[in-house]
Design a protein around this motif. Structure first.
Motif, mmCIF file in Angstrom:
data_model
loop_
_atom_site.group_PDB
_atom_site.id
_atom_site.type_symbol
_atom_site.label_atom_id
_atom_site.label_comp_id
_atom_site.label_asym_id
_atom_site.label_seq_id
_atom_site.Cartn_x
_atom_site.Cartn_y
_atom_site.Cartn_z
ATOM 1 N N GLN A 291 7.399 -30.405 6.872
ATOM 2 C CA GLN A 291 6.491 -31.459 6.173
ATOM 3 C C GLN A 291 5.418 -31.707 7.243
ATOM 4 O O GLN A 291 5.166 -31.030 8.176
ATOM 5 C CB GLN A 291 7.411 -33.072 6.715
ATOM 6 C CG GLN A 291 8.613 -33.296 6.029
ATOM 7 C CD GLN A 291 9.076 -34.512 6.317
ATOM 8 O OE1 GLN A 291 8.914 -35.328 7.105
ATOM 9 N NE2 GLN A 291 10.292 -34.936 5.394
ATOM 10 N N PRO A 292 4.331 -32.055 6.595
ATOM 11 C CA PRO A 292 2.622 -32.094 7.084
ATOM 12 C C PRO A 292 2.975 -32.649 8.502
ATOM 13 O O PRO A 292 2.056 -32.036 9.223
ATOM 14 C CB PRO A 292 2.258 -33.055 6.203
ATOM 15 C CG PRO A 292 2.988 -32.949 4.776
ATOM 16 C CD PRO A 292 4.178 -32.776 5.226
ATOM 17 N N GLU B 267 6.933 -23.304 12.511
ATOM 18 C CA GLU B 267 6.485 -22.058 11.641
ATOM 19 C C GLU B 267 7.727 -21.840 10.561
ATOM 20 O O GLU B 267 8.846 -21.947 11.174
ATOM 21 C CB GLU B 267 6.359 -20.897 12.221
ATOM 22 C CG GLU B 267 5.066 -20.502 13.145
ATOM 23 C CD GLU B 267 3.760 -21.053 12.323
ATOM 24 O OE1 GLU B 267 3.574 -20.447 11.237
ATOM 25 O OE2 GLU B 267 3.139 -21.890 12.728
ATOM 26 N N PRO B 268 7.331 -21.758 9.288
ATOM 27 C CA PRO B 268 8.343 -21.435 8.311
ATOM 28 C C PRO B 268 8.978 -20.121 8.895
ATOM 29 O O PRO B 268 8.357 -19.422 9.452
ATOM 30 C CB PRO B 268 7.485 -21.209 7.096
ATOM 31 C CG PRO B 268 6.052 -21.564 7.325
ATOM 32 C CD PRO B 268 6.009 -21.820 8.812
ATOM 33 N N PRO C 285 16.124 -20.044 9.410
ATOM 34 C CA PRO C 285 16.283 -19.092 8.087
ATOM 35 C C PRO C 285 17.438 -19.756 6.924
ATOM 36 O O PRO C 285 17.118 -19.814 5.842
ATOM 37 C CB PRO C 285 16.460 -17.858 8.267
ATOM 38 C CG PRO C 285 16.813 -17.818 10.005
ATOM 39 C CD PRO C 285 16.088 -19.020 10.440
ATOM 40 N N ILE C 286 18.503 -19.881 7.694
ATOM 41 C CA ILE C 286 19.425 -20.457 6.832
ATOM 42 C C ILE C 286 19.408 -21.808 6.190
ATOM 43 O O ILE C 286 19.252 -21.898 4.959
ATOM 44 C CB ILE C 286 20.857 -20.776 7.548
ATOM 45 C CG1 ILE C 286 21.394 -19.356 8.036
ATOM 46 C CG2 ILE C 286 21.987 -21.206 6.682
ATOM 47 C CD1 ILE C 286 22.511 -19.207 9.065
ATOM 48 N N ALA C 287 18.544 -22.724 7.070
ATOM 49 C CA ALA C 287 18.197 -24.035 6.211
ATOM 50 C C ALA C 287 17.160 -23.846 5.152
ATOM 51 O O ALA C 287 17.126 -24.423 4.142
ATOM 52 C CB ALA C 287 17.633 -25.064 7.252
ATOM 53 N N GLU C 288 16.304 -22.966 5.381
ATOM 54 C CA GLU C 288 15.236 -22.673 4.288
ATOM 55 C C GLU C 288 15.815 -22.012 3.302
ATOM 56 O O GLU C 288 15.482 -22.268 2.047
ATOM 57 C CB GLU C 288 14.085 -21.831 5.031
ATOM 58 C CG GLU C 288 13.167 -22.397 5.919
ATOM 59 C CD GLU C 288 12.059 -21.795 6.480
ATOM 60 O OE1 GLU C 288 11.560 -20.926 5.900
ATOM 61 O OE2 GLU C 288 11.933 -22.040 7.841
ATOM 62 N N ARG C 289 16.594 -20.910 3.384
ATOM 63 C CA ARG C 289 17.090 -20.363 2.107
ATOM 64 C C ARG C 289 18.159 -21.145 1.268
ATOM 65 O O ARG C 289 18.123 -21.203 0.237
ATOM 66 C CB ARG C 289 18.249 -19.230 2.788
ATOM 67 C CG ARG C 289 18.935 -18.434 1.483
ATOM 68 C CD ARG C 289 19.619 -17.108 1.888
ATOM 69 N NE ARG C 289 20.515 -17.516 3.284
ATOM 70 C CZ ARG C 289 21.887 -17.666 2.971
ATOM 71 N NH1 ARG C 289 22.267 -18.242 1.743
ATOM 72 N NH2 ARG C 289 22.649 -17.740 4.313
ATOM 73 N N LEU C 290 18.933 -22.178 2.294
ATOM 74 C CA LEU C 290 19.741 -23.205 1.370
ATOM 75 C C LEU C 290 18.848 -24.181 0.551
ATOM 76 O O LEU C 290 19.637 -24.658 -0.508
ATOM 77 C CB LEU C 290 20.828 -23.669 2.451
ATOM 78 C CG LEU C 290 22.160 -22.912 2.896
ATOM 79 C CD1 LEU C 290 22.842 -23.696 3.932
ATOM 80 C CD2 LEU C 290 22.765 -22.592 1.795
ATOM 81 N N GLN C 291 17.720 -24.306 1.000
ATOM 82 C CA GLN C 291 16.850 -25.317 0.180
ATOM 83 C C GLN C 291 16.882 -24.830 -1.103
ATOM 84 O O GLN C 291 17.002 -25.398 -2.181
ATOM 85 C CB GLN C 291 15.499 -25.309 0.822
ATOM 86 C CG GLN C 291 14.632 -26.271 0.044
ATOM 87 C CD GLN C 291 13.239 -26.545 0.428
ATOM 88 O OE1 GLN C 291 13.007 -26.028 1.167
ATOM 89 N NE2 GLN C 291 12.558 -27.466 -0.312
#
Ligand SMILES: *Cc1c(COP(=O)(O)O)cnc(C)c1O
Length: 437
Positions: free
Chosen positions: A349-350, A377-378, A382-388
């Protein structure tokens, strides 16, 4: 060429809208009526008088909640957001302290940390239950870490035994966000009652509701006292003689619940078990009917735990399903269902990307520490970002729905997932994600 999918012009699977999430009946109406007839809508006073602890409905709710959850103290508040803030304050968290939490949670979990000028440190989640990953938690601990907030997300308990063990080793306070999990169990213990403090929500989406409201539970007398002070103008209360051992974070807010909400919450609490049973029966039926669908991972339950299914979350295998979660959710919704594509990790989020909270000079991220030490940082989870990109979820597997509503979900899934060629016609529009509340 004619298509069968509703999004491409075919017939919808479900035509009627879902009913609202109503859990009230004559019993709630009578409770509200009782309060209105008495005319005492709130009885709190921020001073050293018996009214410091609120009125009769508030007191009764707290006693009944403590009894139901097997804890020494239940402190009612006007939302779980207020409850989280009171809990972080009661735990003595302050500027520059780091608090570890998962990035898949409602904004309030992290806002409660920022309010005390402390720094949220996001650590990755597990693929199966979407709760704190133990290795990531261990790695995230630094000499500045003061607390961890495990979130019992979507109704499934975080893996509390190892979390408590790691917390004990490093002297961390454990604040459980159980807003989505009243009644969920981990080896015979209730979610929200295993750490130092646990927070429940009574907002309109939650299993039981009273309009707006929350409850914080603890077995520690001093923490309970601090919670009650923060809830009710601590500084004024201390000035009039309400005792407290430390003035740290004794800046008081008004987090008080009204008598009307407390009276309704008491009735709702008595319905919790029945509402959970009805929900679990629908979920069991849905899971039975969806098992065997290729490419779908259905909700899993860690051995020894019970899941109370605030949300029903399905993970899509991108190697088998020829469309993104965004497309699948939109296609299912065109069929008349109510699905969301994945959840966004909070740090994207911003507020976190730009590190702007209090004023525009980086506070609290720069309070007593370098602006760049904690990364948002993005890629950090990694798991949370992939599952999105890979999950879809729905909240409408709950009372007052029935089996025929679940049948329509299955029917729509059968239709949608048997038409890979049609799915390929639907463009990903990106940009959408689910809310956690
Ligand atoms: C709903 C929710 C909250 C906040 O609850 P409110 O009572 O609306 O303030 C906090 N954390 C989680 C995980 C929630 O789902």
């Amino acid at each position: 060429m004619t298509y069968a999918l509703a999004i491409l012009g075919g017939k919808k699977t479900r035509t009627k809208p879902y009913p609202p999430h109503v859990t009230t009946d004559e019993r709630d109406w009578r409770a509200a009526q009782r309060v209105l007839e008495r005319g005492i809508l709130s009885a709190f006073e921020g001073a050293n008088t018996p009214a410091f602890l609120g009125g009769s409905e508030v007191n009764a709710l707290e006693a009944e909640w403590a009894e139901r959850f097997g804890v020494r103290h239940a402190v009612s508040v006007n939302s779980a957001t207020s409850g989280l803030m009171a809990a972080v304050g009661a735990a003595g968290i302050g500027p520059g302290d780091e608090v570890i939490l998962p990035p898949w949670t409602m904004t309030a979990t992290a806002a409660a940390v920022l309010v005390y000028n402390a720094i949220p440190v996001f650590c990755d989640i597990t693929e199966d239950t979407f709760t704190l990953d133990l290795e990531a938690f261990r790695r995230a601990v630094t000499p500045r870490t003061r607390a961890v907030i495990p979130v019992h997300l979507f109704g499934h308990p975080a893996d509390m035994d190892p979390i408590l063990e790691i917390a004990r080793t490093h002297g961390l306070a454990v604040i459980e966000d159980a807003a989505q999990s009243p009644g969920a169990m981990d080896h015979g213990r209730l979610a929200g009652t295993m750490g130092d403090l646990g927070i429940f929500s009574l907002n309109c989406n939650k299993h039981i509701q009273c309009g707006e409201g929350g409850v914080v539970v603890t077995n520690d007398d001093e923490l309970a006292n601090r919670l009650r002070l923060i809830r009710n103008h601590a500084e004024a209360a201390v000035a009039t003689g309400v005792p407290v051992k430390s003035l740290v974070n004794m800046l008081g807010w008004n987090y008080r619940m009204t008598e009307l909400e407390a009276a309704i919450a008491r009735v709702q609490l008595r319905k919790l078990d029945r509402l959970l049973d009805a929900r679990l029966a629908l979920v069991d039926y849905l899971t039975r009917r969806l098992s065997g669908f290729p490419g779908l991972t259905l909700p899993s339950v860690r051995p020894g735990c019970t899941h109370v299914y605030y949300r029903y979350v399905v993970t899509l295998d991108p190697l088998i399903i020829p469309a993104s979660a965004e497309v699948i959710a939109r296609v299912l919704n065109a069929e008349g269902l109510h699905f969301y594509p994945g959840f966004q990790p909070l740090y994207l989020q911003p507020l976190y990307q730009q590190r702007i909270v209090y004023g525009d000079k980086g506070c609290p991220f720069t309070c007593g520490r370098s602006r760049d030490q904690v990364s948002y940082e993005p890629g950090i989870c990694p798991i949370a970002e992939r599952l999105q990109q890979e999950v879809i979820s729905t909240e409408v597997v709950r009372p007052p729905l029935s089996r025929s509503d679940v049948d329509e979900i299955v029917e729509a899934f059968e239709k949608v997932f048997s038409r890979p060629q049609e799915l390929l016609q639907v463009q990903d529009e990106g940009g959408r994600h689910a809310e956690y509340d």
